[in-house]
Design a protein around this motif. Structure first.
Motif, PDB file in Angstrom:
ATOM      1  N   ARG A 101       0.823  -1.217   0.000  1.00 47.48           N
ATOM      2  CA  ARG A 101       0.000   0.000   0.000  1.00 47.48           C
ATOM      3  C   ARG A 101       0.853   1.260   0.000  1.00 47.48           C
ATOM      4  O   ARG A 101       0.648   2.164  -0.823  1.00 47.48           O
ATOM      5  CB  ARG A 101      -0.914  -0.006   1.230  1.00 47.48           C
ATOM      6  CG  ARG A 101      -1.830   1.226   1.322  1.00 47.48           C
ATOM      7  CD  ARG A 101      -2.592   1.250   2.624  1.00 47.48           C
ATOM      8  NE  ARG A 101      -1.691   1.416   3.775  1.00 47.48           N
ATOM      9  CZ  ARG A 101      -1.914   0.892   4.974  1.00 47.48           C
ATOM     10  NH1 ARG A 101      -2.990   0.155   5.179  1.00 47.48           N
ATOM     11  NH2 ARG A 101      -1.062   1.100   5.961  1.00 47.48           N
ATOM     12  N   ASP A 102       1.820   1.344   0.913  1.00 47.69           N
ATOM     13  CA  ASP A 102       2.638   2.548   1.015  1.00 47.69           C
ATOM     14  C   ASP A 102       3.511   2.744  -0.217  1.00 47.69           C
ATOM     15  O   ASP A 102       3.763   3.887  -0.628  1.00 47.69           O
ATOM     16  CB  ASP A 102       3.507   2.476   2.268  1.00 47.69           C
ATOM     17  CG  ASP A 102       2.696   2.624   3.543  1.00 47.69           C
ATOM     18  OD1 ASP A 102       1.492   2.899   3.436  1.00 47.69           O
ATOM     19  OD2 ASP A 102       3.266   2.464   4.638  1.00 47.69           O
ATOM     20  N   TYR A 137      -4.585   9.786   3.160  1.00 49.71           N
ATOM     21  CA  TYR A 137      -3.686   8.631   3.279  1.00 49.71           C
ATOM     22  C   TYR A 137      -3.570   8.199   4.733  1.00 49.71           C
ATOM     23  O   TYR A 137      -3.662   7.000   5.049  1.00 49.71           O
ATOM     24  CB  TYR A 137      -2.317   8.988   2.716  1.00 49.71           C
ATOM     25  CG  TYR A 137      -1.195   8.125   3.237  1.00 49.71           C
ATOM     26  CD1 TYR A 137      -1.061   6.794   2.827  1.00 49.71           C
ATOM     27  CD2 TYR A 137      -0.277   8.627   4.160  1.00 49.71           C
ATOM     28  CE1 TYR A 137      -0.037   6.000   3.324  1.00 49.71           C
ATOM     29  CE2 TYR A 137       0.748   7.839   4.657  1.00 49.71           C
ATOM     30  CZ  TYR A 137       0.868   6.523   4.238  1.00 49.71           C
ATOM     31  OH  TYR A 137       1.869   5.747   4.737  1.00 49.71           O
ATOM     32  N   SER A 141      -5.237   4.748   6.089  1.00 45.58           N
ATOM     33  CA  SER A 141      -4.265   3.774   6.588  1.00 45.58           C
ATOM     34  C   SER A 141      -4.587   3.371   8.015  1.00 45.58           C
ATOM     35  O   SER A 141      -4.515   2.187   8.376  1.00 45.58           O
ATOM     36  CB  SER A 141      -2.848   4.357   6.518  1.00 45.58           C
ATOM     37  OG  SER A 141      -2.464   4.581   5.183  1.00 45.58           O
ATOM     38  N   GLU A 152       0.895  -4.477   7.176  1.00 49.48           N
ATOM     39  CA  GLU A 152       1.105  -3.027   7.236  1.00 49.48           C
ATOM     40  C   GLU A 152       1.023  -2.516   8.670  1.00 49.48           C
ATOM     41  O   GLU A 152       1.820  -1.677   9.099  1.00 49.48           O
ATOM     42  CB  GLU A 152       0.061  -2.297   6.382  1.00 49.48           C
ATOM     43  CG  GLU A 152       0.185  -2.527   4.889  1.00 49.48           C
ATOM     44  CD  GLU A 152      -0.712  -3.649   4.414  1.00 49.48           C
ATOM     45  OE1 GLU A 152      -1.072  -4.500   5.254  1.00 49.48           O
ATOM     46  OE2 GLU A 152      -1.043  -3.683   3.215  1.00 49.48           O
TER      47      GLU A 152
END
Length: 250
Positions: A101-102, A137, A141, A152
């Motif tokens: 994801r990041d 974000y 997250s 994550e």
């Protein structure tokens, strides 16, 4: 004189960035904020604070080249210098799923930065959109990571756990404020000295921003990543670099 200003700025940025992160993390822990939230917000934001304040100082003094060069050069230094140094200490082994994801976000943010530079479109609107993207974000997250024990979530929690901050709330606040003051004055010295050096040796401010200033503002990330690598958590160093680059751009 200019070189002394840059040196003084470097020292203040290093210790200021370290103090801000440790102090704010100490306060957050005393308030029972989870390591996941600390790693995703305070660590990422704190290690990028030297870049932020330095770029704002550069804009305020009309040294736009240093501002943009600082962001670009700092991200390059994060990857080549900081990540390279961490890998020299200990090989980086990580779960690819923890970075999916990041990594996608940092690629998108970098593409947006290149597009803005190409079109010379750094307007208030683009600034608003970038900051909004950063807020989204962080929120998305946090929501995703708090739903379960995902790779994550483990990585971001590890970023928070790596920061040693055995202080109470009052001492933590004082250390954080002292760190912030160090960053502000360090940025002032750094930019003023860098502008003088650029004029003396006849190079553009962007070149100075991408070299001396960028490496200087990346030193807090270097310190954090080396600690992670020495502790056998080199994967946390990689996550720290990706997160820092996202914060730097957005």
């Amino acid at each position: 004189m200019d070189y002394l200003l840059v040196l003084a700025g470097l020292v203040l940025l290093i210790f200021g960035g370290e103090g801000l992160v440790r102090g704010s993390v100490a306060v957050a822990r005393k308030l029972n904020i989870s390591e996941l939230v600390i790693g995703l917000t305070l660590v990422g934001c704190g290690t990028s604070m030297p870049e932020l304040v330095t770029s704002l100082r550069a804009i305020d003094t009309g040294a736009v080249g240093i501002s943009i060069g600082n962001v670009m050069g700092s991200n390059v230094a994060n990857i080549l210098l900081v990540l390279g140094a961490a890998a020299l200490v200990k090989p980086i082994l990580t779960n690819p799923g923890a970075l999916k994801r990041d990594a996608a976000v940092v690629i998108g943010a970098t593409a947006a930065l290149c597009w803005l530079i190409w079109l010379d479109a750094f307007t208030r609107l683009s600034g608003f959109l970038l900051v909004t993207a950063l807020v989204l974000y962080i929120i998305l997250s946090l929501v995703a990571d708090m739903r379960g024990n995902t790779p994550e979530a483990e990585m971001h929690a590890g970023e928070g756990e790596m920061v040693e901050a055995p202080y109470g709330i009052v001492k933590g606040l004082l250390i954080a404020l002292a760190g912030l003051a160090g960053i502000v004055f360090g940025a002032r010295f750094m930019v003023d000295g860098a502008v003088g050096i650029a004029r003396d040796i006849g190079v553009s401010e962007a070149v100075i921003g991408m070299s001396i200033v960028a490496v200087g503002t990346s030193l807090p990330e270097l310190a954090t990543s080396l600690v992670a690598a020495r502790s056998g958590k080199a994967d946390v160093a990689l996550g720290n670099i990706i997160g820092s680059n996202i914060f730097n751009i957005l």
